[in-house]
Design a protein around this motif. Structure first.
Motif, PDB file in Angstrom:
ATOM      1  N   UNK A  33       0.821  -1.202   0.000  1.00  0.00           N
ATOM      2  CA  UNK A  33       0.000   0.000   0.000  1.00  0.00           C
ATOM      3  C   UNK A  33       0.863   1.264   0.000  1.00  0.00           C
ATOM      4  N   UNK A  36       2.625   1.705  -3.387  1.00  0.00           N
ATOM      5  CA  UNK A  36       1.647   2.167  -4.378  1.00  0.00           C
ATOM      6  C   UNK A  36       1.388   3.660  -4.216  1.00  0.00           C
ATOM      7  N   UNK A  48      -2.920   3.107 -12.260  1.00  0.00           N
ATOM      8  CA  UNK A  48      -3.721   2.690 -11.114  1.00  0.00           C
ATOM      9  C   UNK A  48      -2.830   1.979 -10.125  1.00  0.00           C
ATOM     10  N   UNK A  49      -3.199   2.027  -8.846  1.00  0.00           N
ATOM     11  CA  UNK A  49      -2.364   1.389  -7.816  1.00  0.00           C
ATOM     12  C   UNK A  49      -2.257  -0.117  -8.027  1.00  0.00           C
ATOM     13  N   UNK A  50      -3.295  -0.703  -8.616  1.00  0.00           N
ATOM     14  CA  UNK A  50      -3.346  -2.157  -8.768  1.00  0.00           C
ATOM     15  C   UNK A  50      -2.242  -2.717  -9.639  1.00  0.00           C
ATOM     16  N   UNK A  51      -1.739  -1.915 -10.598  1.00  0.00           N
ATOM     17  CA  UNK A  51      -0.712  -2.446 -11.502  1.00  0.00           C
ATOM     18  C   UNK A  51       0.602  -2.707 -10.778  1.00  0.00           C
ATOM     19  N   UNK A  53       1.012  -4.648  -8.239  1.00  0.00           N
ATOM     20  CA  UNK A  53       1.123  -6.024  -7.736  1.00  0.00           C
ATOM     21  C   UNK A  53       1.619  -7.035  -8.774  1.00  0.00           C
ATOM     22  N   UNK A  54       1.198  -6.897 -10.032  1.00  0.00           N
ATOM     23  CA  UNK A  54       1.852  -7.748 -11.033  1.00  0.00           C
ATOM     24  C   UNK A  54       3.362  -7.482 -11.120  1.00  0.00           C
ATOM     25  N   UNK A  55       3.748  -6.207 -10.965  1.00  0.00           N
ATOM     26  CA  UNK A  55       5.184  -5.891 -11.014  1.00  0.00           C
ATOM     27  C   UNK A  55       5.919  -6.540  -9.851  1.00  0.00           C
TER      28      UNK A  55
ATOM     29  N   UNK B  30      -0.074 -11.899  -6.937  1.00  0.00           N
ATOM     30  CA  UNK B  30      -0.829 -10.714  -7.367  1.00  0.00           C
ATOM     31  C   UNK B  30      -2.102 -10.587  -6.530  1.00  0.00           C
ATOM     32  N   UNK B  37      -3.574  -4.910  -0.089  1.00  0.00           N
ATOM     33  CA  UNK B  37      -3.658  -3.470  -0.371  1.00  0.00           C
ATOM     34  C   UNK B  37      -5.016  -2.927   0.082  1.00  0.00           C
ATOM     35  N   UNK B  40      -5.190  -2.834   3.844  1.00  0.00           N
ATOM     36  CA  UNK B  40      -4.390  -1.738   4.375  1.00  0.00           C
ATOM     37  C   UNK B  40      -5.077  -0.397   4.156  1.00  0.00           C
ATOM     38  N   UNK B  60      -9.207   3.322  -7.093  1.00  0.00           N
ATOM     39  CA  UNK B  60      -7.805   3.737  -7.130  1.00  0.00           C
ATOM     40  C   UNK B  60      -6.887   2.592  -7.581  1.00  0.00           C
ATOM     41  N   UNK B  61      -7.345   1.363  -7.373  1.00  0.00           N
ATOM     42  CA  UNK B  61      -6.575   0.213  -7.857  1.00  0.00           C
ATOM     43  C   UNK B  61      -6.576   0.155  -9.384  1.00  0.00           C
ATOM     44  N   UNK B  62      -7.640   0.693  -9.975  1.00  0.00           N
ATOM     45  CA  UNK B  62      -7.842   0.487 -11.404  1.00  0.00           C
ATOM     46  C   UNK B  62      -8.720  -0.734 -11.591  1.00  0.00           C
ATOM     47  N   UNK B  67      -5.274  -4.376 -14.150  1.00  0.00           N
ATOM     48  CA  UNK B  67      -4.278  -5.133 -13.382  1.00  0.00           C
ATOM     49  C   UNK B  67      -3.890  -6.400 -14.147  1.00  0.00           C
ATOM     50  N   UNK B  70      -1.560  -5.752 -17.109  1.00  0.00           N
ATOM     51  CA  UNK B  70      -0.164  -5.560 -16.681  1.00  0.00           C
ATOM     52  C   UNK B  70       0.474  -6.917 -16.344  1.00  0.00           C
ATOM     53  N   UNK B  71      -0.303  -7.767 -15.646  1.00  0.00           N
ATOM     54  CA  UNK B  71       0.238  -9.072 -15.245  1.00  0.00           C
ATOM     55  C   UNK B  71       0.550  -9.930 -16.470  1.00  0.00           C
TER      56      UNK B  71
END
Lengths: 113, 204
Positions: A33, A36, A48-51, A53-55, B30, B37, B40, B60-62, B67, B70-71
């Motif tokens: 968190x 991000x 977006x913050x979600x990307x 986690x794949x990284x 992931x 996240x 938190x 905000x995560x998208x 996601x 990107x993965x």
């Protein structure tokens, strides 16, 4: 068709963003968190913050990042991410490559004076 | 709180489904990361999260699609992408080249008779309607075998039946007929080889 700024950014992020994640762990381990929040702050590095986690998953798989669970004051234990020795070396290599890449791009964009 | 966990679960379920193709360990990483996240972010609020709070954190995560993209973008392809085999067009089967060559050869050789002439015509129709040959090959495949193979019996009939033709005349006609015959036969061989190769290209 003229590409949008968004699509240009998407292409530029690829290949650079993973090292920004590594760089954000240089000062010490952090939980997702927080990483991000830091990376989306300027709205340029991450859409977006979600990307993130794949990284992180990819970096962990490559052995550049390690994870550990730690108790938190608020709520359940959190997963913390730390940069490994390999990760630090990869970051150094990237920094050298990036510096010369950035200089060459800047020089070309500015054109002959 | 129930409504808020439902939204989070829905988001994670959608993401999990989209990550089906990912390596299981990476996929779990992931999903754990995203779940952590959300916990938190909601824990940092300092109060019981409302539905609006959860919506904001998820926004905000998208989207799960962002996601997952990107993965999957960083995933090394497991196997080379194989284009689906195109359907074999009509008249492109392995049987076509030998049939065309056989019909044209038989038909042209005995074209003085009616039945072989029909075989020749059938062979030429098949040649022109099949996608196995180029227009040039079709044109040469029509002209040379008919002239070469077809002219030999007719020509030799004329040449050798003629009463005491000049010696040079026989030789000239003979050479010309032989050249035509060779050209016709070579053309048929080329049709057979090239047609066969292209027909095999459609197989498997």
């Amino acid at each position: 068709m003229v590409p949008s700024e968004d699509s240009i950014l998407t292409n530029l992020r690829r290949g650079a963003l993973e090292y920004c994640v590594l760089a954000s762990l240089r000062e010490g381990e952090a939980y997702g968190f927080d990483i991000a929040r830091r990376l989306v702050a300027d709205g340029v590095l991450m859409g977006g913050e979600g990307t993130l986690y794949p990284l992180l998953a990819r970096l962990r798989k490559a052995g550049l990042v390690s994870t550990s669970w730690q108790e938190s004051d608020a709520g359940p234990p959190r997963r913390y991410y730390a940069i490994t020795d390999d990760g630090a070396r990869a970051l150094d290599t990237f920094r050298r490559a990036w510096t010369s890449f950035r200089d060459a791009v800047d020089l070309t964009l500015e054109g002959p004076r | 709180m129930n409504g808020t966990t439902d939204r989070t679960r829905q988001y994670l379920d959608d993401l999990a489904r989209m990550l089906d193709a990912l390596d299981p360990q990476e996929r779990a990483d992931v999903l754990d990361g995203v779940r952590d996240h959300v916990d938190s972010a909601l824990g940092a609020l300092g109060h019981e999260p409302t539905a609006a709070d959860v919506d904001r954190v998820l926004a905000e995560l998208g989207s799960p699609g962002d996601v997952a993209r990107e993965a999957l973008a960083g995933r090394a392809p497991v196997a080379p992408v194989v284009a689906p085999a195109a359907a074999r067009p009509a008249l492109a089967g392995m049987w076509v080249p030998p049939t065309v060559v056989g019909l044209v050869l038989l038909g042209a050789a005995f074209s003085v008779f009616v039945l072989p002439l029909a075989l020749l015509l059938a062979g030429l129709v098949l040649l022109w309607f099949s996608p196995l040959w180029t227009p040039l090959e079709k044109a040469l495949g029509t002209i040379l075998p008919v002239l070469g193979v077809g002219a030999v019996p007719l020509g030799s009939l004329l040449v050798f039946r003629a009463d005491t033709p000049s010696q040079s005349g026989i030789t000239l006609w003979g050479v010309l007929l032989l050249a035509l015959l060779v050209a016709g036969l070579v053309t048929l061989v080329v049709l057979a080889v090239r047609g066969g190769r292209r027909a095999r290209g459609w197989a498997a």
